[in-house]
Write a protein that holds these residues in place. Structure first.
Motif: not given
Length: 228
Positions: A137-148
């Protein structure tokens, strides 16, 4: 002298009902023959003082035509269904060996490669946040909304580069993708999609199903959102 039959007796037989019964157990030709036999018998034995009215005969002819038309329509629908099933089977067979996106949230990482994942939006979203989550359940990577960036309604595919938030390489294994989408700060319905390879096609009573392996199982053609 020929025996006479009260026309009311034959009328009560209801030629239309008899025709419908024949329709369920015989061919269109059998149905027509049965009806004509009943009609001719009724005409031969009717009371000459009270012959069948034209309107009554027209009504009975209309009944047989209706049943006959339904029978022919059913034959046509059966033929169309068979053609559709054949077309779907051919379409499914063409997907063997192909990669597809189907509903699911799993992402696999091995060595330096990761499987693609997808996003399906019911309506446009101006902000989309993607998180890669580990088995615990740990967040390994967050892809920034600006990138998406902003996304239109429909399906979009992405690839995670396999790195953590700190830039280090994540270990091999299975991960999950979590997606949050909003439009003007209001949540937008979103479905996560994962990658799978079509290994074969299984024929069932409800149509062909794609074999995606032991982990993904079997899905119908309508589950395929994108072919990669």
């Amino acid at each position: 002298m020929a025996n006479t039959i009260d026309p009311s007796v034959l009328n009560n037989m209801n030629l239309g009902a008899a025709a419908k019964k024949a329709a369920g157990s015989g061919s269109t030709e059998d149905l027509s023959n049965s009806f004509m036999t009943l009609l001719v018998t009724q005409l031969k034995n009717q009371n000459p003082m009270k012959p069948m009215e034209n309107a009554e005969m027209t009504s009975q002819l209309a009944q047989i035509n209706t049943v006959n038309g339904i029978n022919q329509l059913n034959d046509t629908l059966d033929s169309l269904t068979s053609q559709i099933d054949t077309g779907q089977s051919l379409q499914a067979a063409a997907l063997i060996g192909q990669g597809v996106l189907v509903p699911g949230d799993q992402v696999l990482k091995k060595d330096d490669a990761t499987t693609p994942f997808g996003v399906e939006l019911d309506s446009p979203a101006d902000t989309v946040k993607v998180s890669i989550v580990g088995q615990n359940g740990e967040v390994v990577r967050t892809i920034d909304p600006q990138q998406v960036g902003a996304l239109q309604a429909g399906t979009q595919s992405f690839v995670w580069d396999g790195t953590r938030n700190d830039g280090s390489t994540a270990p091999d294994g299975a991960y999950h993708v979590r997606i949050e989408a909003t439009q003007d700060d209001k949540a937008v319905p979103v479905t996560a999609l994962n990658y799978a390879q079509v290994n074969g096609v299984v024929t069932t009573d409800t149509g062909p199903r794609l074999d995606l392996g032991a982990i993904r199982g079997q899905v119908g053609l309508d589950a395929v959102r994108q072919i990669l």
